[in-house]
Structure formats: C-alpha cells, structure tokens
Design a protein around this motif. Structure first.
Motif, short mmCIF file in Angstrom:
data_model
loop_
_atom_site.label_atom_id
_atom_site.label_comp_id
_atom_site.label_asym_id
_atom_site.label_seq_id
_atom_site.Cartn_x
_atom_site.Cartn_y
_atom_site.Cartn_z
N ASP A 6 0.75 -1.07 0.02
CA ASP A 6 -0.02 -0.04 0.07
C ASP A 6 0.95 1.23 -0.01
N GLU A 7 2.16 1.15 -0.08
CA GLU A 7 3.12 2.34 0.06
C GLU A 7 3.50 2.75 -1.50
N VAL A 8 3.12 1.86 -2.47
CA VAL A 8 3.62 2.02 -3.72
C VAL A 8 2.51 2.31 -4.83
N GLU A 9 2.88 2.77 -5.81
CA GLU A 9 1.39 3.29 -6.63
C GLU A 9 2.13 2.51 -8.09
N THR A 10 1.03 2.04 -8.76
CA THR A 10 1.49 1.72 -10.20
C THR A 10 0.98 2.39 -11.17
N GLU A 11 1.91 3.17 -11.94
CA GLU A 11 1.39 3.98 -13.00
C GLU A 11 0.70 3.56 -14.28
N THR A 12 0.28 4.44 -15.09
CA THR A 12 -0.51 3.94 -16.25
C THR A 12 0.37 2.97 -17.08
N ASP A 13 1.64 3.01 -17.20
CA ASP A 13 2.57 2.23 -18.00
C ASP A 13 3.11 0.99 -17.09
N LEU A 14 2.31 0.74 -16.04
CA LEU A 14 2.37 -0.30 -15.16
C LEU A 14 3.70 -0.38 -14.40
N ARG A 15 4.65 0.56 -14.50
CA ARG A 15 5.77 0.66 -13.45
C ARG A 15 5.38 1.15 -12.15
N VAL A 16 5.92 0.67 -11.13
CA VAL A 16 5.74 0.91 -9.76
C VAL A 16 6.72 2.14 -9.33
N THR A 17 6.03 2.83 -8.56
CA THR A 17 6.91 3.85 -7.98
C THR A 17 6.51 3.99 -6.46
N TYR A 18 7.47 4.35 -5.80
CA TYR A 18 7.64 4.58 -4.32
C TYR A 18 8.13 6.07 -3.96
N GLN A 19 7.11 7.06 -3.49
CA GLN A 19 7.55 8.29 -3.09
C GLN A 19 7.95 9.06 -4.47
N GLY A 20 7.15 8.65 -5.55
CA GLY A 20 7.26 9.41 -6.78
C GLY A 20 8.58 8.89 -7.57
N GLU A 21 9.19 8.04 -7.18
CA GLU A 21 10.31 7.45 -7.92
C GLU A 21 10.14 6.29 -8.41
N LEU A 22 10.80 5.94 -9.60
CA LEU A 22 10.79 4.39 -9.97
C LEU A 22 11.28 3.54 -8.87
N PHE A 23 10.77 2.75 -8.39
CA PHE A 23 10.95 1.55 -7.42
C PHE A 23 12.03 0.46 -7.80
N THR A 24 12.96 0.27 -6.87
CA THR A 24 13.84 -0.89 -6.88
C THR A 24 13.86 -1.34 -5.56
N GLY A 25 13.34 -2.74 -5.40
CA GLY A 25 13.61 -3.52 -4.16
C GLY A 25 12.35 -4.26 -3.96
N GLU A 26 12.14 -4.83 -2.82
CA GLU A 26 10.89 -5.81 -2.87
C GLU A 26 9.48 -5.11 -2.34
N VAL A 27 8.36 -5.46 -2.96
CA VAL A 27 7.10 -4.91 -2.42
C VAL A 27 6.52 -6.24 -1.59
N VAL A 28 6.04 -5.91 -0.66
CA VAL A 28 5.32 -6.94 0.41
C VAL A 28 4.02 -6.68 0.45
N GLU A 29 3.02 -7.73 0.12
CA GLU A 29 1.75 -7.63 0.33
C GLU A 29 1.31 -8.66 1.50
N ARG A 30 0.44 -8.03 2.32
CA ARG A 30 -0.19 -8.85 3.45
C ARG A 30 -1.44 -9.15 3.26
N SER A 31 -1.86 -10.29 4.14
CA SER A 31 -3.26 -10.39 4.22
C SER A 31 -4.04 -9.39 5.21
N PRO A 32 -5.27 -9.49 5.40
CA PRO A 32 -5.94 -8.43 6.50
C PRO A 32 -5.31 -8.62 7.83
#
Length: 116
Positions: A6-32
């Motif tokens: 929930d800290e990253v955004e997926t742009e219209t070109d499907l690239r993932v950004t974090y705090q406005g920058e293209l993201f490099t690293g791991e994105v973790v998704e959690r269950s409720p």
C-alpha cells in the motif's frame, strides 16, 4: 529496500513507484490479518527478480522470476493441499517452453511442450 504494497503506486505504464520515484526493491503484500502473502522484486519500477506468494494460512502458492518485466525460468503454483497445480518453463526471452497442470488430487490435466 522492502516496502509494503500500500506504499507503492502503479502508473499507467504499469511501472511501480515509491514516493514519486521508480521503485527498486521488494514489495510485500499482506493479508488482512497481517501475514505476508506475496513478495515481488522490482528494478527501476519493472518486475525483475524472484517473486513468491503464499496462502493466508502459510502454504506456498506460487514462485517464479522475471527479467525486466518478462517471465523467465520456471514458474510454479501449488494447490492449498501442497500438491502441484501448474509448472511453466520460459526461456530467457519469455517464450513458453513447456507447461504442466495437475488437479488438486495430483491427477495430470495437461502437458504442453513448445515445438521448434
């Protein structure tokens, strides 16, 4: 770097950004309930590297790898009971080489091998 889904955004070109920058690293998704259910690796906003998924109860669900947005190598999925569900192998350019599928009880459903 590891960040929450929930800290990253997926742009219209499907690239993932974090705090406005293209993201490099791991994105973790959690269950409720807070358990990790997915980890996906990115390089400059594009999926690149290993990824893994788990059922909320902890059993492995899927594993695979991508190279700059393209599926490569072996991708596997499992049923909740731990039996294999799918196994797909891709070459370095993302072309499917072979695919196998199984029913939850382990019965083979499909097997495909690419020609030439």
């Amino acid at each position: 770097m590891r960040v929450e889904y929930d800290e990253v955004e997926t742009e219209t070109d499907l690239r993932v950004t974090y705090q406005g920058e293209l993201f490099t690293g791991e994105v973790v998704e959690r269950s409720p309930q807070g358990q990790i259910i997915a980890v996906t690796t990115y390089f400059k906003g594009i999926e690149d590297g290993p990824s893994a998924e788990w059922y909320p109860s902890g059993e492995r669900r899927a594993e695979g790898s991508a190279r700059y947005g393209t599926a490569v190598g072996v991708h596997e999925e499992w049923h909740r009971n731990g039996n294999p569900a799918n196994r797909v192998q891709f070459d370095d350019q993302g072309r499917m080489l072979n695919c196998q599928r199984w029913a939850e009880d382990g019965t083979p459903i499909e097997s495909y091998v690419a020609q030439g």
